[in-house]
Write a protein that holds these residues in place. Structure first.
Motif, PDB file in Angstrom:
ATOM      1  N   TRP A 182      28.086 -21.190  15.273  1.00 19.43           N
ATOM      2  CA  TRP A 182      28.236 -22.477  15.961  1.00 19.43           C
ATOM      3  C   TRP A 182      28.602 -23.530  14.923  1.00 19.43           C
ATOM      4  O   TRP A 182      28.002 -23.570  13.829  1.00 19.43           O
ATOM      5  CB  TRP A 182      26.948 -22.886  16.661  1.00 19.43           C
ATOM      6  CG  TRP A 182      26.660 -22.121  17.908  1.00 19.43           C
ATOM      7  CD1 TRP A 182      25.845 -21.029  18.050  1.00 19.43           C
ATOM      8  CD2 TRP A 182      27.174 -22.395  19.222  1.00 19.43           C
ATOM      9  NE1 TRP A 182      25.834 -20.616  19.355  1.00 19.43           N
ATOM     10  CE2 TRP A 182      26.629 -21.438  20.098  1.00 19.43           C
ATOM     11  CE3 TRP A 182      28.031 -23.364  19.746  1.00 19.43           C
ATOM     12  CZ2 TRP A 182      26.920 -21.406  21.462  1.00 19.43           C
ATOM     13  CZ3 TRP A 182      28.328 -23.335  21.097  1.00 19.43           C
ATOM     14  CH2 TRP A 182      27.774 -22.363  21.950  1.00 19.43           C
ATOM     15  N   PHE A 188      16.875 -26.024  15.855  1.00 17.46           N
ATOM     16  CA  PHE A 188      17.843 -25.211  16.604  1.00 17.46           C
ATOM     17  C   PHE A 188      17.550 -23.735  16.375  1.00 17.46           C
ATOM     18  O   PHE A 188      17.116 -23.337  15.297  1.00 17.46           O
ATOM     19  CB  PHE A 188      19.271 -25.494  16.142  1.00 17.46           C
ATOM     20  CG  PHE A 188      19.817 -26.846  16.517  1.00 17.46           C
ATOM     21  CD1 PHE A 188      19.007 -27.838  17.045  1.00 17.46           C
ATOM     22  CD2 PHE A 188      21.163 -27.125  16.340  1.00 17.46           C
ATOM     23  CE1 PHE A 188      19.507 -29.082  17.384  1.00 17.46           C
ATOM     24  CE2 PHE A 188      21.694 -28.362  16.670  1.00 17.46           C
ATOM     25  CZ  PHE A 188      20.853 -29.342  17.195  1.00 17.46           C
ATOM     26  N   THR A 189      17.826 -22.939  17.402  1.00 14.28           N
ATOM     27  CA  THR A 189      17.657 -21.493  17.296  1.00 14.28           C
ATOM     28  C   THR A 189      18.895 -20.802  17.840  1.00 14.28           C
ATOM     29  O   THR A 189      19.273 -21.034  18.997  1.00 14.28           O
ATOM     30  CB  THR A 189      16.425 -21.023  18.087  1.00 14.28           C
ATOM     31  OG1 THR A 189      15.264 -21.696  17.600  1.00 14.28           O
ATOM     32  CG2 THR A 189      16.237 -19.518  17.931  1.00 14.28           C
ATOM     33  N   GLY A 221      27.182 -25.404  28.684  1.00 18.26           N
ATOM     34  CA  GLY A 221      25.818 -25.876  28.522  1.00 18.26           C
ATOM     35  C   GLY A 221      25.681 -27.253  27.916  1.00 18.26           C
ATOM     36  O   GLY A 221      24.563 -27.770  27.800  1.00 18.26           O
ATOM     37  N   ARG A 233      20.428 -25.941  25.909  1.00 26.20           N
ATOM     38  CA  ARG A 233      20.809 -24.611  25.453  1.00 26.20           C
ATOM     39  C   ARG A 233      22.293 -24.419  25.701  1.00 26.20           C
ATOM     40  O   ARG A 233      22.759 -24.498  26.833  1.00 26.20           O
ATOM     41  CB  ARG A 233      20.024 -23.507  26.146  1.00 26.20           C
ATOM     42  CG  ARG A 233      20.288 -22.146  25.503  1.00 26.20           C
ATOM     43  CD  ARG A 233      19.476 -21.028  26.109  1.00 26.20           C
ATOM     44  NE  ARG A 233      20.043 -20.541  27.343  1.00 26.20           N
ATOM     45  CZ  ARG A 233      19.828 -19.312  27.828  1.00 26.20           C
ATOM     46  NH1 ARG A 233      19.059 -18.471  27.162  1.00 26.20           N
ATOM     47  NH2 ARG A 233      20.361 -18.954  28.964  1.00 26.20           N
ATOM     48  N   SER A 264      15.975 -31.310  24.939  1.00 27.05           N
ATOM     49  CA  SER A 264      16.488 -29.988  24.586  1.00 27.05           C
ATOM     50  C   SER A 264      17.703 -29.640  25.435  1.00 27.05           C
ATOM     51  O   SER A 264      17.856 -30.123  26.553  1.00 27.05           O
ATOM     52  CB  SER A 264      15.404 -28.922  24.807  1.00 27.05           C
ATOM     53  OG  SER A 264      14.279 -29.165  24.001  1.00 27.05           O
ATOM     54  N   TYR A 301      23.794 -17.754  21.992  1.00 28.27           N
ATOM     55  CA  TYR A 301      23.120 -18.955  22.473  1.00 28.27           C
ATOM     56  C   TYR A 301      22.760 -19.868  21.309  1.00 28.27           C
ATOM     57  O   TYR A 301      22.551 -19.415  20.175  1.00 28.27           O
ATOM     58  CB  TYR A 301      21.844 -18.588  23.223  1.00 28.27           C
ATOM     59  CG  TYR A 301      22.064 -17.632  24.360  1.00 28.27           C
ATOM     60  CD1 TYR A 301      21.847 -16.265  24.206  1.00 28.27           C
ATOM     61  CD2 TYR A 301      22.485 -18.090  25.605  1.00 28.27           C
ATOM     62  CE1 TYR A 301      22.054 -15.383  25.246  1.00 28.27           C
ATOM     63  CE2 TYR A 301      22.686 -17.216  26.657  1.00 28.27           C
ATOM     64  CZ  TYR A 301      22.470 -15.865  26.481  1.00 28.27           C
ATOM     65  OH  TYR A 301      22.679 -14.996  27.518  1.00 28.27           O
ATOM     66  N   LEU A 302      22.671 -21.142  21.613  1.00 29.59           N
ATOM     67  CA  LEU A 302      22.136 -22.102  20.652  1.00 29.59           C
ATOM     68  C   LEU A 302      21.130 -22.967  21.399  1.00 29.59           C
ATOM     69  O   LEU A 302      21.498 -23.802  22.222  1.00 29.59           O
ATOM     70  CB  LEU A 302      23.248 -22.968  20.057  1.00 29.59           C
ATOM     71  CG  LEU A 302      22.777 -23.911  18.944  1.00 29.59           C
ATOM     72  CD1 LEU A 302      22.373 -23.098  17.706  1.00 29.59           C
ATOM     73  CD2 LEU A 302      23.869 -24.913  18.572  1.00 29.59           C
ATOM     74  N   GLN A 303      19.866 -22.702  21.151  1.00 29.23           N
ATOM     75  CA  GLN A 303      18.802 -23.502  21.730  1.00 29.23           C
ATOM     76  C   GLN A 303      18.555 -24.690  20.826  1.00 29.23           C
ATOM     77  O   GLN A 303      18.223 -24.514  19.647  1.00 29.23           O
ATOM     78  CB  GLN A 303      17.524 -22.670  21.875  1.00 29.23           C
ATOM     79  CG  GLN A 303      16.346 -23.445  22.417  1.00 29.23           C
ATOM     80  CD  GLN A 303      16.543 -23.867  23.857  1.00 29.23           C
ATOM     81  OE1 GLN A 303      16.943 -23.074  24.702  1.00 29.23           O
ATOM     82  NE2 GLN A 303      16.269 -25.136  24.144  1.00 29.23           N
ATOM     83  N   SER A 349      16.480 -28.199  20.210  1.00 32.15           N
ATOM     84  CA  SER A 349      15.285 -28.947  20.573  1.00 32.15           C
ATOM     85  C   SER A 349      15.142 -30.149  19.653  1.00 32.15           C
ATOM     86  O   SER A 349      15.793 -30.231  18.616  1.00 32.15           O
ATOM     87  CB  SER A 349      14.050 -28.045  20.457  1.00 32.15           C
ATOM     88  OG  SER A 349      14.174 -26.898  21.261  1.00 32.15           O
ATOM     89  N   SER A 358      20.768 -17.227  18.857  1.00 33.52           N
ATOM     90  CA  SER A 358      20.436 -15.855  19.252  1.00 33.52           C
ATOM     91  C   SER A 358      21.666 -15.240  19.912  1.00 33.52           C
ATOM     92  O   SER A 358      22.621 -15.939  20.229  1.00 33.52           O
ATOM     93  CB  SER A 358      19.244 -15.838  20.207  1.00 33.52           C
ATOM     94  OG  SER A 358      19.546 -16.557  21.393  1.00 33.52           O
ATOM     95  N   SER A 381      25.629 -21.944  25.545  1.00 30.01           N
ATOM     96  CA  SER A 381      25.988 -20.532  25.641  1.00 30.01           C
ATOM     97  C   SER A 381      27.429 -20.354  25.213  1.00 30.01           C
ATOM     98  O   SER A 381      28.271 -21.235  25.397  1.00 30.01           O
ATOM     99  CB  SER A 381      25.823 -20.023  27.075  1.00 30.01           C
ATOM    100  OG  SER A 381      24.490 -20.132  27.511  1.00 30.01           O
TER     101      SER A 381
END
Length: 114
Positions: free
Chosen positions: A36, A67-68, A8, A19, A17, A79-81, A83, A70, A21
């Motif tokens: 992460w 960052f988020t 990703g 994301r 942004s 995941y690391l979203q 933004s 999940s 994985s």
């Protein structure tokens, strides 16, 4: 055999942004924490975020609110979203399976341009 594979990464403009994985294989994924980390050129690897099975989450101050992290235990994926990316977010991002033992992925490059 445990494998941790990130994907990703890429090139994105500041403010954009991405994301990331992290696909992990191994029988204890559903009970272990995942994290992460990132390493910028010339700098030490640093903590970014961590998530437990129960959903307890920690973030580095530098990414909090942007960052988020999940996880999907059924898919063995974290995941690391990311933004509102900044130039200083440019780094190789690594996924860590937190055991013991710990397992690192090979990393994925994130480059933020102006």
């Amino acid at each position: 055999q445990v494998q941790v594979v990130e994907s990703g990464g890429g090139l994105v403009q500041a403010g954009g942004s991405l994301r990331l994985s992290c696909a992990a294989s191994g029988s204890t994924f559903s009970i272990d924490d995942m994290g992460w980390y990132r390493q910028a050129p010339g700098k030490q690897r640093e903590f970014v975020a961590r998530i437990s099975v129960g959903g307890r989450i920690l973030y580095a101050d530098s990414v909090k609110g942007r960052f988020t992290i999940s996880r999907d235990n059924a898919k063995h994926t974290v995941y690391l979203q990311m933004s509102s990316l900044k130039l200083e977010d440019t780094a190789v991002y690594y996924c860590l399976w937190i055991g013991p033992p710990n397992y690192w992925g090979q990393g994925t490059q994130v480059t933020v341009s102006s």
